[in-house]
Design a protein around this motif. Structure first.
Motif, PDB file in Angstrom:
ATOM      1  N   ASN A   1      -5.100 -12.969  -6.999  1.00 32.52           N
ATOM      2  CA  ASN A   1      -6.263 -12.193  -7.437  1.00 32.52           C
ATOM      3  C   ASN A   1      -7.108 -11.726  -6.248  1.00 32.52           C
ATOM      4  O   ASN A   1      -8.339 -11.781  -6.264  1.00 32.52           O
ATOM      5  N   GLY A   2      -6.422 -11.322  -5.175  1.00 30.02           N
ATOM      6  CA  GLY A   2      -7.100 -10.748  -4.018  1.00 30.02           C
ATOM      7  C   GLY A   2      -7.485 -11.720  -2.936  1.00 30.02           C
ATOM      8  O   GLY A   2      -7.877 -11.305  -1.843  1.00 30.02           O
ATOM      9  N   ASN A   3      -7.383 -13.019  -3.191  1.00 29.58           N
ATOM     10  CA  ASN A   3      -7.782 -14.016  -2.193  1.00 29.58           C
ATOM     11  C   ASN A   3      -6.563 -14.721  -1.624  1.00 29.58           C
ATOM     12  O   ASN A   3      -5.698 -15.203  -2.378  1.00 29.58           O
ATOM     13  N   GLN A   4      -6.492 -14.808  -0.295  1.00 29.85           N
ATOM     14  CA  GLN A   4      -5.384 -15.532   0.312  1.00 29.85           C
ATOM     15  C   GLN A   4      -5.561 -17.024   0.075  1.00 29.85           C
ATOM     16  O   GLN A   4      -6.636 -17.581   0.303  1.00 29.85           O
ATOM     17  N   ILE A   5      -4.495 -17.669  -0.375  1.00 27.45           N
ATOM     18  CA  ILE A   5      -4.609 -19.100  -0.690  1.00 27.45           C
ATOM     19  C   ILE A   5      -3.828 -19.988   0.270  1.00 27.45           C
ATOM     20  O   ILE A   5      -4.146 -21.164   0.415  1.00 27.45           O
ATOM     21  N   ASN A   6      -2.817 -19.453   0.910  1.00 26.98           N
ATOM     22  CA  ASN A   6      -2.053 -20.291   1.847  1.00 26.98           C
ATOM     23  C   ASN A   6      -2.618 -20.150   3.254  1.00 26.98           C
ATOM     24  O   ASN A   6      -2.047 -19.520   4.133  1.00 26.98           O
ATOM     25  N   THR A   7      -3.776 -20.778   3.455  1.00 33.13           N
ATOM     26  CA  THR A   7      -4.472 -20.679   4.743  1.00 33.13           C
ATOM     27  C   THR A   7      -4.082 -21.795   5.707  1.00 33.13           C
ATOM     28  O   THR A   7      -4.379 -21.723   6.888  1.00 33.13           O
ATOM     29  N   VAL A   8      -3.435 -22.850   5.188  1.00 35.04           N
ATOM     30  CA  VAL A   8      -3.002 -23.961   6.046  1.00 35.04           C
ATOM     31  C   VAL A   8      -1.591 -23.670   6.530  1.00 35.04           C
ATOM     32  O   VAL A   8      -0.687 -23.419   5.735  1.00 35.04           O
ATOM     33  N   GLN A   9      -1.406 -23.722   7.840  1.00 38.87           N
ATOM     34  CA  GLN A   9      -0.104 -23.418   8.422  1.00 38.87           C
ATOM     35  C   GLN A   9       0.862 -24.585   8.277  1.00 38.87           C
ATOM     36  O   GLN A   9       0.463 -25.744   8.182  1.00 38.87           O
ATOM     37  N   ALA A  10       2.142 -24.252   8.290  1.00 36.53           N
ATOM     38  CA  ALA A  10       3.184 -25.278   8.355  1.00 36.53           C
ATOM     39  C   ALA A  10       3.325 -25.701   9.809  1.00 36.53           C
ATOM     40  O   ALA A  10       4.293 -25.361  10.499  1.00 36.53           O
ATOM     41  N   ILE A  11       2.366 -26.493  10.278  1.00 36.14           N
ATOM     42  CA  ILE A  11       2.293 -26.780  11.715  1.00 36.14           C
ATOM     43  C   ILE A  11       3.436 -27.667  12.198  1.00 36.14           C
ATOM     44  O   ILE A  11       3.663 -27.773  13.408  1.00 36.14           O
ATOM     45  N   TRP A  12       4.165 -28.292  11.273  1.00 35.10           N
ATOM     46  CA  TRP A  12       5.288 -29.122  11.726  1.00 35.10           C
ATOM     47  C   TRP A  12       6.394 -28.269  12.341  1.00 35.10           C
ATOM     48  O   TRP A  12       7.241 -28.782  13.073  1.00 35.10           O
ATOM     49  N   THR A  13       6.393 -26.965  12.050  1.00 35.25           N
ATOM     50  CA  THR A  13       7.420 -26.083  12.607  1.00 35.25           C
ATOM     51  C   THR A  13       7.049 -25.550  13.983  1.00 35.25           C
ATOM     52  O   THR A  13       7.875 -24.923  14.638  1.00 35.25           O
ATOM     53  N   LEU A  14       5.818 -25.785  14.411  1.00 38.03           N
ATOM     54  CA  LEU A  14       5.361 -25.279  15.698  1.00 38.03           C
ATOM     55  C   LEU A  14       5.664 -26.278  16.809  1.00 38.03           C
ATOM     56  O   LEU A  14       5.763 -27.487  16.564  1.00 38.03           O
ATOM     57  N   PRO A  15       5.783 -25.825  18.043  1.00 39.64           N
ATOM     58  CA  PRO A  15       5.900 -26.759  19.171  1.00 39.64           C
ATOM     59  C   PRO A  15       4.671 -27.669  19.232  1.00 39.64           C
ATOM     60  O   PRO A  15       3.547 -27.239  18.942  1.00 39.64           O
ATOM     61  N   LYS A  16       4.874 -28.921  19.612  1.00 41.46           N
ATOM     62  CA  LYS A  16       3.784 -29.906  19.604  1.00 41.46           C
ATOM     63  C   LYS A  16       2.581 -29.442  20.423  1.00 41.46           C
ATOM     64  O   LYS A  16       1.425 -29.627  20.012  1.00 41.46           O
ATOM     65  N   ASN A  17       2.860 -28.856  21.583  1.00 40.83           N
ATOM     66  CA  ASN A  17       1.754 -28.492  22.477  1.00 40.83           C
ATOM     67  C   ASN A  17       0.985 -27.262  22.013  1.00 40.83           C
ATOM     68  O   ASN A  17      -0.014 -26.890  22.616  1.00 40.83           O
ATOM     69  N   GLU A  18       1.439 -26.617  20.938  1.00 42.90           N
ATOM     70  CA  GLU A  18       0.730 -25.453  20.431  1.00 42.90           C
ATOM     71  C   GLU A  18      -0.177 -25.778  19.251  1.00 42.90           C
ATOM     72  O   GLU A  18      -0.890 -24.912  18.753  1.00 42.90           O
TER      73      GLU A  18
ATOM     74  N   GLN B   1      -7.041 -30.468   9.735  1.00 44.08           N
ATOM     75  CA  GLN B   1      -7.008 -29.635   8.535  1.00 44.08           C
ATOM     76  C   GLN B   1      -5.731 -29.892   7.734  1.00 44.08           C
ATOM     77  O   GLN B   1      -5.768 -30.044   6.503  1.00 44.08           O
ATOM     78  N   PHE B   2      -4.602 -29.983   8.426  1.00 44.41           N
ATOM     79  CA  PHE B   2      -3.329 -30.199   7.754  1.00 44.41           C
ATOM     80  C   PHE B   2      -3.271 -31.586   7.122  1.00 44.41           C
ATOM     81  O   PHE B   2      -2.821 -31.741   5.973  1.00 44.41           O
ATOM     82  N   TYR B   3      -3.747 -32.589   7.846  1.00 40.38           N
ATOM     83  CA  TYR B   3      -3.754 -33.962   7.313  1.00 40.38           C
ATOM     84  C   TYR B   3      -4.594 -34.052   6.040  1.00 40.38           C
ATOM     85  O   TYR B   3      -4.176 -34.658   5.038  1.00 40.38           O
ATOM     86  N   LYS B   4      -5.759 -33.449   6.048  1.00 38.75           N
ATOM     87  CA  LYS B   4      -6.626 -33.493   4.870  1.00 38.75           C
ATOM     88  C   LYS B   4      -5.987 -32.754   3.700  1.00 38.75           C
ATOM     89  O   LYS B   4      -6.143 -33.153   2.543  1.00 38.75           O
ATOM     90  N   PHE B   5      -5.230 -31.695   4.006  1.00 36.09           N
ATOM     91  CA  PHE B   5      -4.582 -30.921   2.950  1.00 36.09           C
ATOM     92  C   PHE B   5      -3.490 -31.739   2.265  1.00 36.09           C
ATOM     93  O   PHE B   5      -3.406 -31.776   1.033  1.00 36.09           O
ATOM     94  N   ILE B   6      -2.649 -32.411   3.048  1.00 36.80           N
ATOM     95  CA  ILE B   6      -1.515 -33.125   2.437  1.00 36.80           C
ATOM     96  C   ILE B   6      -1.910 -34.485   1.887  1.00 36.80           C
ATOM     97  O   ILE B   6      -1.254 -35.000   0.977  1.00 36.80           O
ATOM     98  N   SER B   7      -2.973 -35.086   2.424  1.00 34.05           N
ATOM     99  CA  SER B   7      -3.359 -36.432   1.985  1.00 34.05           C
ATOM    100  C   SER B   7      -4.475 -36.427   0.949  1.00 34.05           C
ATOM    101  O   SER B   7      -4.776 -37.463   0.361  1.00 34.05           O
ATOM    102  N   HIS B   8      -5.104 -35.265   0.772  1.00 40.56           N
ATOM    103  CA  HIS B   8      -6.239 -35.144  -0.162  1.00 40.56           C
ATOM    104  C   HIS B   8      -7.336 -36.159   0.174  1.00 40.56           C
ATOM    105  O   HIS B   8      -7.899 -36.813  -0.707  1.00 40.56           O
ATOM    106  N   SER B   9      -7.599 -36.308   1.449  1.00 38.32           N
ATOM    107  CA  SER B   9      -8.625 -37.253   1.902  1.00 38.32           C
ATOM    108  C   SER B   9      -9.558 -36.552   2.883  1.00 38.32           C
ATOM    109  O   SER B   9      -9.345 -35.394   3.252  1.00 38.32           O
ATOM    110  N   TYR B  10     -10.569 -37.289   3.309  1.00 37.81           N
ATOM    111  CA  TYR B  10     -11.592 -36.684   4.162  1.00 37.81           C
ATOM    112  C   TYR B  10     -11.746 -37.393   5.506  1.00 37.81           C
ATOM    113  O   TYR B  10     -12.587 -37.026   6.305  1.00 37.81           O
ATOM    114  N   ASP B  11     -10.945 -38.427   5.743  1.00 36.72           N
ATOM    115  CA  ASP B  11     -11.037 -39.128   7.020  1.00 36.72           C
ATOM    116  C   ASP B  11     -10.173 -38.426   8.066  1.00 36.72           C
ATOM    117  O   ASP B  11      -9.483 -37.445   7.771  1.00 36.72           O
ATOM    118  N   LYS B  12     -10.210 -38.925   9.270  1.00 36.55           N
ATOM    119  CA  LYS B  12      -9.364 -38.406  10.339  1.00 36.55           C
ATOM    120  C   LYS B  12      -8.192 -39.363  10.539  1.00 36.55           C
ATOM    121  O   LYS B  12      -8.354 -40.580  10.412  1.00 36.55           O
TER     122      LYS B  12
END
Length: 701
Positions: A296-313, A321-332
């Protein structure tokens, strides 16, 4: 008239807002020229040459038209209500095609029995859209001529609960009429699979089986597919079916490059046309596809699949951000492991250790937190029986291209590959913990204090991981001050050559461990003892058995060699007689009685080389089914004042001596942790107290 023709043409191709901007910069005298260029643009898929334009100010005669267009733009562009414009129109005669009888049966199976969850249809259609977009991108890279090259390959979805429809549009490679018949008119024929076999490039393509599209008939009673191939000179078509065994195919105009699927939802599936429900499903299954997904006009997949990126990037902010997305938690996260390998399996994984776990709050057992993906599409969320249960605190993702999926892509096909995958990841996680322990001992101790119970659980339940997990254990030692933790590797490194066993004691706290009568010998001989404070530690150490060739031994079961003292034969005979008397007095409780020099401050101890620790463990499992307590081996300190005086009193006051020796035995049982009910001794204690006080009372004259 030319002005509004220009507006409609540009709106159709590049959007309303851009059309308004074009009108602002185009004087009335030039609209005919620009309209002509727009016609060429729509036909040849090429952008028109720039046209010199006079300034278009607010005082221009056509300003009212522009204002009207701007108002329409403001109404239509509102993100919450943005709906896809219906530009397609059937212009050719529809031809009707029948599925073969076998195909109709297969379609019925696919639509009604193949998938366990109806929401899967979204994942399948978005995956198809992603594949189509990827094919278009590869065609561009290969230098092929394509139409509308300026349109970004995105996935647009509209959820309209009022009309009970869902529209999914991609701007990918599209299909010709022949491809529509082949790909949609033939079940179990995967266009993506054929493309991969021809192009020998499968790294980012998802489809395998050619049945995913038909999942839409689980929820829709009528499906319309508008598609136009990206090749030059292509024509748009409409494929339409109610899933009952036939479909219609007709030429259509106004069809954009790519594919638009319109699902007319069944009334009992109306919930899926809700924007909120659809957003949750997309976030769960398709958040990490390679292309933007707009709902409905809003981008929803704003979290990247960072596991596919090189570690140093990958930045710290992205990890959080990714941890909070997959764990549904608010801690670090406390720790993370980014792991990639192509042998023995081609996989990428990203694991996090949360800052703390919830089981300590008594809210129940944690659910597994690792999800399995295949090329960034979710296969199973929070997989059970994947990683060992003791690693259930881990949160993360695993993406493996080598796993075999069943045709619904909801379940894994080859359990052998899955077991190998789980084994590889488990070993890597344990190795990672050992690396962290060496790299930052203080941080690892904090981790162990929080998650040590899970590692101990693994030692007891997973024999394959036991040896490596034992290296991760941390405990206090008699050699160091309270709070200082050591490992068993540290302990072994300090052992002298003569010592063959690793000694430990389990107690509720350090003071009880240090005050144990069994510690007297080890203190006197400066032997290091490990202090453990949890009930499960008996199970843990018993499960380990030995470490680096050294047997683990609880101090109450340690075999202490007695230093033979030079005693006259007459004294030795008296001691033997005293030991025999104790055995007679305790004949229903002890199996043997002997004197020892292991003790300094305690009259007697129970020595049973295996049963003490085992009995404590059995009491934790099922106290009601505890076997009857066997007879115990008793060792006495003949030089202790109690035992020294008892030798005398047993001759002068046999009744008192009997009470005392019974109490000495019970005291030893308490020290060994074997006395489950100490109430029977209370009467005896009171009697002994009374006798003691009587002797101290002043005698009457």
């Amino acid at each position: 008239q030319n002005l509004w023709f220009l507006l409609s043409v540009i709106m159709q191709r590049v959007g309303l807002r851009l059309a308004v901007n074009a009108l602002r910069s185009t004087p009335k005298s030039s609209t005919v020229r620009v309209a002509s260029a727009a016609r060429m643009f729509c036909t040849k898929a090429e952008k028109p040459e720039p046209v010199e334009a006079e300034p278009f100010t607010s005082s221009s005669p056509d300003n009212e038209n522009v204002k009207a267009a701007e108002n329409v733009a403001q109404e239509t562009d509102a993100p919450a209500t943005d709906k896809m414009e219906q530009t397609e129109k059937v212009v050719g005669e529809a031809s009707r095609h029948e599925f073969q009888a076998e195909t109709r049966k297969l379609l019925d199976i696919v639509a009604k029995s193949l998938y366990t969850e109806k929401e899967i249809f979204i994942r399948e259609l978005v995956s198809n859209a992603s594949d189509a977009s990827e094919k278009f991108r590869q065609a561009q890279v290969a230098g092929e001529k394509v139409i509308d090259a300026y349109i970004e390959p995105e996935i647009h979805i509209t959820a309209d609960n009022e009309s009970n429809t869902i529209t999914i549009q991609d701007f990918g490679i599209g299909m010709t009429d022949k491809e529509l018949v082949e790909n949609l008119g033939t079940i179990a024929r995967s266009g993506t699979k054929e493309y991969v076999q021809k192009a020998e490039s499968s790294q980012t393509l998802i489809g395998q089986f050619g049945v995913g599209f038909y999942s839409c008939f689980m929820v829709a009673d009528n499906v319309e597919v508008f598609s136009r191939s990206a090749t030059e000179g292509s024509t748009g078509y409409l494929w339409k079916s109610d899933g009952s065994g036939s479909y219609e195919l007709a030429e259509a105009e106004g069809v954009s490059r790519g594919t638009k699927i319109i699902l007319h939802m069944r009334e009992d599936c109306k919930e899926f046309s809700s924007e909120k429900v659809l957003k949750d499903i997309l976030n769960k299954h398709s958040n990490f596809v390679n292309f933007k997904i707009k709902l409905n006009g809003n981008q929803i997949n704003t979290v990247q699949a960072i596991w596919t990126l090189p570690k140093n990037e990958v930045t710290e902010e992205q990890h959080e951000q990714f941890y909070k997305f997959i764990s549904h938690s608010y801690d670090k996260p406390r720790m993370r492991l980014h792991f990639q390998t192509d042998s023995p399996l081609n996989l990428t994984s990203l694991f996090y250790v949360p800052n703390e776990h919830t089981e300590k709050y008594g809210v129940g057992r944690m659910d597994p937190g690792v999800s399995l993906y295949c090329r960034k599409v979710l296969i199973q969320s929070n997989m059970k029986k994947f990683l060992p249960d003791y690693l259930r605190f881990i949160r993360g993702v695993v993406d493996c291209e080598d796993i075999s999926l069943n045709i619904s892509r909801e379940h894994l096909q080859d359990s052998g590959v899955v077991n190998r995958l789980a084994s590889v990841l488990t070993r890597r996680l344990i190795k990672f913990f050992n690396e962290e322990a060496r790299k930052d001992p203080a941080a690892f101790e904090e981790f162990f204090n929080e998650y040590g119970q899970f590692l101990k659980e693994g030692i007891v339940t997973e024999s394959a991981d036991r040896e490596n997990l034992a290296k991760l254990l941390r405990m206090e030692s008699s050699k160091f001050e309270e709070g200082k933790l050591v490992s068993m590797e540290d302990y072994v490194s300090r052992m002298n050559e003569e010592q063959k066993e690793i000694y430990y004691v389990v107690g509720q706290k350090r003071s009880l461990c240090e005050g144990s009568p069994y510690m007297e010998h080890f203190k006197k001989n400066e032997l290091e003892v490990l202090y453990l404070y949890q009930n499960v530690d008996d199970w843990v150490m018993n499960s380990i058995g030995s470490f680096k060739g050294k047997k683990l031994k609880p101090i109450e079961s340690a075999e202490i060699e007695k230093d033979e003292e030079e005693l006259p034969e007459e004294e030795r005979a008296k001691i033997k007689d005293f030991n025999d008397w104790i055995r007679t007095e305790l004949e229903d409780k002890v199996s043997s009685v002997k004197d020892t020099n292991r003790l300094t401050d305690t009259p007697a101890v129970i020595i049973d080389h295996e049963s003490i620790a085992y009995r404590r463990m059995m009491m934790q499992v099922d106290p009601k089914r505890m076997p009857k307590l066997p007879k115990q081996a008793l060792e006495i300190n003949i030089n202790h004042p109690v035992m020294h005086n008892l030798r005398v009193v047993r001759e002068s006051n046999p009744e008192l001596a009997s009470q005392v020796v019974q109490q000495v035995y019970d005291n030893a049982m308490v020290a060994a942790g074997l006395l489950t009910d100490n109430r029977p001794m209370l009467d005896r204690i009171n009697s002994l107290l009374a006798r003691t006080l009587e002797t101290e009372m002043p005698k009457k004259e």
